[in-house]
Design an enzyme around this catalytic site. Structure first.
Site, PDB file in Angstrom:
ATOM      1  N   HIS A  37       0.861  -1.190   0.000  1.00 22.24           N
ATOM      2  CA  HIS A  37       0.000   0.000   0.000  1.00 22.24           C
ATOM      3  C   HIS A  37       0.892   1.233   0.000  1.00 22.24           C
ATOM      4  O   HIS A  37       2.094   1.124   0.238  1.00 22.24           O
ATOM      5  CB  HIS A  37      -0.862  -0.006   1.268  1.00 22.24           C
ATOM      6  CG  HIS A  37      -0.017   0.045   2.500  1.00 22.24           C
ATOM      7  ND1 HIS A  37       0.445  -1.099   3.132  1.00 22.24           N
ATOM      8  CD2 HIS A  37       0.539   1.083   3.165  1.00 22.24           C
ATOM      9  CE1 HIS A  37       1.219  -0.755   4.140  1.00 22.24           C
ATOM     10  NE2 HIS A  37       1.297   0.569   4.188  1.00 22.24           N
ATOM     11  N   HIS A 121       5.940   6.441  -0.620  1.00 18.99           N
ATOM     12  CA  HIS A 121       6.751   5.239  -0.836  1.00 18.99           C
ATOM     13  C   HIS A 121       5.883   4.005  -0.657  1.00 18.99           C
ATOM     14  O   HIS A 121       4.826   4.085  -0.010  1.00 18.99           O
ATOM     15  CB  HIS A 121       7.909   5.202   0.173  1.00 18.99           C
ATOM     16  CG  HIS A 121       7.436   5.069   1.598  1.00 18.99           C
ATOM     17  ND1 HIS A 121       7.052   6.158   2.359  1.00 18.99           N
ATOM     18  CD2 HIS A 121       7.230   3.977   2.367  1.00 18.99           C
ATOM     19  CE1 HIS A 121       6.650   5.738   3.540  1.00 18.99           C
ATOM     20  NE2 HIS A 121       6.734   4.413   3.573  1.00 18.99           N
TER      21      HIS A 121
HETATM   22  O1  3AM Z   1       3.589   2.234   4.688  1.00 18.93           O
HETATM   23  P1  3AM Z   1       4.747   1.911   5.547  1.00 18.93           P
HETATM   24  O2  3AM Z   1       5.144   0.488   5.484  1.00 18.93           O
HETATM   25  O3  3AM Z   1       5.907   2.826   5.369  1.00 18.93           O
HETATM   26  O4  3AM Z   1       5.541   1.612   9.242  1.00 18.93           O
HETATM   27  C1  3AM Z   1       4.133   1.608   9.256  1.00 18.93           C
HETATM   28  C2  3AM Z   1       3.546   1.445   7.877  1.00 18.93           C
HETATM   29  O5  3AM Z   1       4.292   2.281   7.012  1.00 18.93           O
HETATM   30  C3  3AM Z   1       3.638   2.982   9.625  1.00 18.93           C
HETATM   31  O6  3AM Z   1       2.297   2.979   9.159  1.00 18.93           O
HETATM   32  C4  3AM Z   1       2.174   2.089   8.058  1.00 18.93           C
HETATM   33  C5  3AM Z   1       1.076   1.099   8.316  1.00 18.93           C
HETATM   34  O7  3AM Z   1       1.355   0.367   9.473  1.00 18.93           O
HETATM   35  N1  3AM Z   1       3.734   3.256  11.037  1.00 18.93           N
HETATM   36  C6  3AM Z   1       3.656   2.390  12.065  1.00 18.93           C
HETATM   37  N2  3AM Z   1       3.788   3.036  13.229  1.00 18.93           N
HETATM   38  C7  3AM Z   1       3.988   4.344  12.949  1.00 18.93           C
HETATM   39  C8  3AM Z   1       4.193   5.518  13.729  1.00 18.93           C
HETATM   40  N3  3AM Z   1       4.229   5.482  15.062  1.00 18.93           N
HETATM   41  C9  3AM Z   1       3.956   4.490  11.549  1.00 18.93           C
HETATM   42  N4  3AM Z   1       4.116   5.667  10.944  1.00 18.93           N
HETATM   43  C10 3AM Z   1       4.311   6.743  11.732  1.00 18.93           C
HETATM   44  N5  3AM Z   1       4.345   6.683  13.079  1.00 18.93           N
END
Ligand code: 3AM
Length: 182
Positions: A37, A121
């Protein structure tokens, strides 16, 4: 409580093309193509009634649909230690516009503003603090990644449930973007 984030789901074709670079990286955990996603806003843990309110607020967003393309690979690191590698998203005004609208709706709904700059990303793998030099060859090989433009008809609210085998994502609601006839 529900752990929420707002993201773009990706078409199955794009996910298949992304999965083609998911090999040959030691010390990485690949993201299941089903879970790929583009995160627009991480929300975090909220009580269920608040999730419903947030979903209603998001449903009031009117923004134009757009096409996205992907090309090349980027990474996030902490002092030279890489913790994720991802597909780069081609510059897209429609995406920037949508993200800004979502941010303002989320803040108006009472959530703290996002402090980090938006870096669109699509995460392909998470790593355990791997020195950049170690993944240089993979970055070079996978850097040829190129996914031609595909239409993005909607964005969605997802629930993330953390578990042993990685997080499980469930689409709770989807919101149509406005498509004009060509
Ligand atoms: O889309 P990506 O994989 O970059 O890393 C988590 C994931 O990102 C991010 O939210 C997306 C869905 O889980 N994520 C998890 N905890 C987070 C936080 N505390 C976070 N992003 C920002 N702050």
């Amino acid at each position: 409580m529900m752990r929420l984030f707002v993201a773009l789901p990706l078409p199955v074709d794009a996910r298949a093309q992304l999965s083609a670079v998911q090999s040959g990286l030691v010390g990485g955990r690949w993201i299941d193509p089903q879970n790929m996603h583009l995160t627009l806003r991480f929300i975090g843990d909220v009580p269920e009634p608040d999730a419903r309110d947030l979903s209603l607020a998001l449903s009031e967003i009117h923004a134009p649909a757009f096409d996205l393309s992907l090309s090349g690979i980027g990474h996030f690191d902490r002092r030279g230690n890489v913790h994720s590698v991802w597909a780069r998203v081609g510059k897209c005004d429609g995406l920037t516009h949508l993200q800004a609208k979502i941010e303002s709706v989320v803040v108006r709904a009472g959530y703290a503003p996002e402090q980090r700059k938006f870096t669109p990303h699509i995460t392909l793998a998470r790593l355990k603090d791997t020195p950049l030099e170690r993944i240089g060859p993979w970055l070079e090989d996978a850097g040829v990644l190129s996914v031609p433009p595909f239409p993005v008809p909607e964005f969605a609210l997802f629930q993330s449930q953390l578990g042993h085998g990685g997080a499980k994502y469930t689409e709770l609601a989807a919101y149509l973007l406005i498509k004009f006839a060509e």
